[in-house]
Design a protein around this motif. Structure first.
Motif, mmCIF file in Angstrom:
data_model
loop_
_atom_site.group_PDB
_atom_site.id
_atom_site.type_symbol
_atom_site.label_atom_id
_atom_site.label_comp_id
_atom_site.label_asym_id
_atom_site.label_seq_id
_atom_site.Cartn_x
_atom_site.Cartn_y
_atom_site.Cartn_z
ATOM 1 N N GLU A 128 0.819 -1.216 0.000
ATOM 2 C CA GLU A 128 0.000 0.000 0.000
ATOM 3 C C GLU A 128 0.854 1.267 0.000
ATOM 4 N N LYS A 129 2.089 1.154 0.529
ATOM 5 C CA LYS A 129 2.976 2.316 0.626
ATOM 6 C C LYS A 129 4.103 2.272 -0.401
ATOM 7 N N ASP A 130 3.887 1.518 -1.479
ATOM 8 C CA ASP A 130 4.886 1.419 -2.561
ATOM 9 C C ASP A 130 6.233 0.905 -2.070
ATOM 10 N N GLY A 131 6.195 0.032 -1.070
ATOM 11 C CA GLY A 131 7.407 -0.658 -0.640
ATOM 12 C C GLY A 131 8.248 0.044 0.396
ATOM 13 N N MET A 132 7.903 1.276 0.788
ATOM 14 C CA MET A 132 8.720 2.024 1.750
ATOM 15 C C MET A 132 7.890 2.529 2.920
ATOM 16 N N LEU A 133 8.532 2.562 4.090
ATOM 17 C CA LEU A 133 7.894 3.103 5.288
ATOM 18 C C LEU A 133 8.601 4.388 5.689
ATOM 19 N N THR A 134 7.916 5.210 6.473
ATOM 20 C CA THR A 134 8.529 6.432 6.981
ATOM 21 C C THR A 134 9.537 6.084 8.077
ATOM 22 N N PHE A 135 10.377 7.042 8.429
ATOM 23 C CA PHE A 135 11.365 6.838 9.496
ATOM 24 C C PHE A 135 10.682 6.428 10.793
ATOM 25 N N GLU A 136 9.616 7.120 11.148
ATOM 26 C CA GLU A 136 8.904 6.820 12.400
ATOM 27 C C GLU A 136 8.306 5.413 12.368
ATOM 28 N N GLU A 137 7.755 5.022 11.223
ATOM 29 C CA GLU A 137 7.184 3.679 11.089
ATOM 30 C C GLU A 137 8.270 2.605 11.195
ATOM 31 N N ILE A 138 9.415 2.876 10.577
ATOM 32 C CA ILE A 138 10.535 1.933 10.640
ATOM 33 C C ILE A 138 10.946 1.700 12.092
ATOM 34 N N ILE A 139 11.166 2.778 12.816
ATOM 35 C CA ILE A 139 11.618 2.666 14.210
ATOM 36 C C ILE A 139 10.598 1.915 15.050
ATOM 37 N N TYR A 140 9.317 2.277 14.917
ATOM 38 C CA TYR A 140 8.288 1.649 15.750
ATOM 39 C C TYR A 140 8.108 0.169 15.413
ATOM 40 N N TYR A 141 7.797 -0.111 14.155
ATOM 41 C CA TYR A 141 7.455 -1.491 13.796
ATOM 42 C C TYR A 141 8.647 -2.446 13.927
ATOM 43 N N PHE A 142 9.814 -2.006 13.509
ATOM 44 C CA PHE A 142 10.937 -2.937 13.511
ATOM 45 C C PHE A 142 11.541 -3.146 14.894
ATOM 46 N N SER A 143 11.440 -2.153 15.780
ATOM 47 C CA SER A 143 11.861 -2.409 17.160
ATOM 48 C C SER A 143 10.896 -3.394 17.816
ATOM 49 N N GLU A 144 9.604 -3.278 17.506
ATOM 50 C CA GLU A 144 8.619 -4.220 18.025
ATOM 51 C C GLU A 144 8.860 -5.636 17.466
ATOM 52 N N ILE A 145 9.166 -5.719 16.164
ATOM 53 C CA ILE A 145 9.451 -7.024 15.559
ATOM 54 C C ILE A 145 10.678 -7.650 16.219
ATOM 55 N N ALA A 146 11.697 -6.826 16.471
ATOM 56 C CA ALA A 146 12.922 -7.335 17.098
ATOM 57 C C ALA A 146 12.644 -7.851 18.505
ATOM 58 N N TYR A 147 11.838 -7.121 19.266
ATOM 59 C CA TYR A 147 11.480 -7.592 20.614
ATOM 60 C C TYR A 147 10.706 -8.917 20.528
ATOM 61 N N GLY A 148 9.794 -9.002 19.547
ATOM 62 C CA GLY A 148 9.044 -10.247 19.380
ATOM 63 C C GLY A 148 9.944 -11.392 18.984
ATOM 64 N N LEU A 149 10.912 -11.116 18.132
ATOM 65 C CA LEU A 149 11.864 -12.130 17.701
ATOM 66 C C LEU A 149 12.702 -12.620 18.883
ATOM 67 N N GLN A 150 13.028 -11.702 19.780
ATOM 68 C CA GLN A 150 13.758 -12.100 20.983
ATOM 69 C C GLN A 150 12.922 -13.073 21.821
ATOM 70 N N GLY A 151 11.606 -12.847 21.840
ATOM 71 C CA GLY A 151 10.727 -13.765 22.561
ATOM 72 C C GLY A 151 10.755 -15.158 21.968
#
Length: 387
Positions: A128-151
């Motif tokens: 929906e976003k043509d393959g790119m996320l904003t800086f704020e979206e990157i920080i939020y979603y990928f830090s959450e994904i990393a925490y989940g991956l640690q789980g």
């Protein structure tokens, strides 16, 4: 013949919504198909176990075609697999990971009953976003994904197929890591149509997101090259693509993604070996000049071929992303990310050198003298004719 009695051998042969409105052991009602992949179908299902409940409970059920399980030994391995799934499903309590509720067999299908997530996948969001996320979206979603991956890693599991399609987003923007199919549970894989128990997975996950070490072929069946850092590499690929809008590995021939012949498989293996282990990645800033420089350092550290230079834990990735989000600097040294030298690549390089040496000798000792000889003869003939 009803759809449940048809013996499909491949998921691609199963029509969409073929099992809609089917009851599973009077416990679940399959409503409609909500996704499918190479190994299975996913249905939204209603919980029938508590009909008096005022609230409708929904699950997501992944259906996989049963391999050719015939012998008692194979049945025993299947039971071990069932016990393994149950073991992990009772231990994962991380809110960022989709919880596995149940595991059962129905007709000729293996079913994994999971928490239902009412939302969309990260893959769909990227589309929906043509393959790119904003800086704020990157920080939020990928830090959450990393925490989940640690789980996931805290449960001694290597996911092996971290990609945007396996990251779900709830309507409240909460991430949920999903797709813990049987082939992703470390030590239990499908091989030759039967369930095999081994420490070494049969193949990498999705080729574009697989780590370099997953492509190394070892002579020992118990030599498991997969590690928690393999998942971190896949996380890095997602970060790279979400910040640049470009695929890190481009396969122009679609047949190489799903090989139909042995020749296609060999071409894909050769291509992926070259791209994943040897080829240099373009720095994200070359594709997206506006990228935060510290974020770029994080991405390239996730993508290190050398495990010693890659992040050791997913928590470290999350913490560095949080720092960048706060405008702080991260302590990461740039490296050259040298090509991954495996024995097969070294042999290929040696063979190429031998071939080049042979060509040089062949040209110097045979081709050049022959050309000179032909030239001399031509001059002599021309001289005779003119005389």
């Amino acid at each position: 013949m009803s759809e449940i009695n048809k013996k499909y051998s491949r998921i691609t042969d199963v029509p969409k919504d073929a099992f809609a409105n089917q009851r599973i052991n009077n416990n679940y009602l399959l409503i409609n198909e909500i996704g499918r992949g190479t190994f299975g179908l996913v249905y939204k299902a209603k919980d029938l176990s508590n009909p008096l409940s005022a609230k409708e409970n929904f699950f997501a059920i992944k259906m996989m075609i049963v391999p050719n399980v015939k012998s008692e030994n194979d049945k025993l391995r299947e039971q071990e697999m069932r016990d393994e799934i149950k073991k992990y499903s009772t231990q994962i309590f991380n809110p960022r990971v989709v919880k596995i509720q149940d595991y059962l067999q129905w007709e000729n299908y293996l079913l994994i009953v999971m928490e239902y997530v009412d939302g969309q996948s990260l893959q769909k969001m990227l589309w929906e976003k043509d393959g790119m996320l904003t800086f704020e979206e990157i920080i939020y979603y990928f830090s959450e994904i990393a925490y989940g991956l640690q789980g996931v890693h805290d449960m001694n599991m290597v996911h092996r197929d971290i990609k945007p399609g396996n990251i779900l987003l709830t309507k409240e923007r909460q991430i949920k890591i999903t797709d813990f199919g049987i082939s992703h549970v470390k030590g239990l894989v499908y091989d030759g149509g039967n369930i095999q128990k081994t420490k070494k997975p049969s193949s990498p996950g999705t080729p574009r997101y697989a780590s370099p070490e997953e492509y190394i072929k070892s002579g020992s069946a118990s030599d498991d090259k997969n590690s928690f850092q393999s998942d971190i590499y896949s996380l890095g690929v997602m970060l790279y693509e979400a910040t640049t809008g470009s695929e890190i590995i481009k396969i122009n021939n679609p047949k190489l993604f799903r090989p139909t012949e042995d020749a296609d498989r060999k071409k894909r293996e050769a291509f992926l070996l070259d791209q994943t282990l040897v080829a240099e990645f373009l720095a994200p800033s070359l594709l997206n000049p506006t990228i935060n420089k510290d974020l770029e350092l994080i991405i390239m550290k996730c993508l290190e071929r050398n495990l010693a230079n890659r992040y050791r834990t997913a928590n470290e990735v999350a913490e560095d992303l949080k720092k960048v989000g706060r405008g702080e600097k991260v302590n990461i040294k740039k490296t050259k990310n040298e090509p991954y030298k495996t024995e097969s690549i070294k042999k290929l390089e040696n063979d190429n050198k031998k071939f080049e040496k042979f060509n040089k000798k062949f040209i110097n000792k045979i081709v050049v003298p022959v050309i000179i000889g032909i030239f001399v003869i031509a001059i002599l003939l021309l001289f005779v004719l003119l005389w």
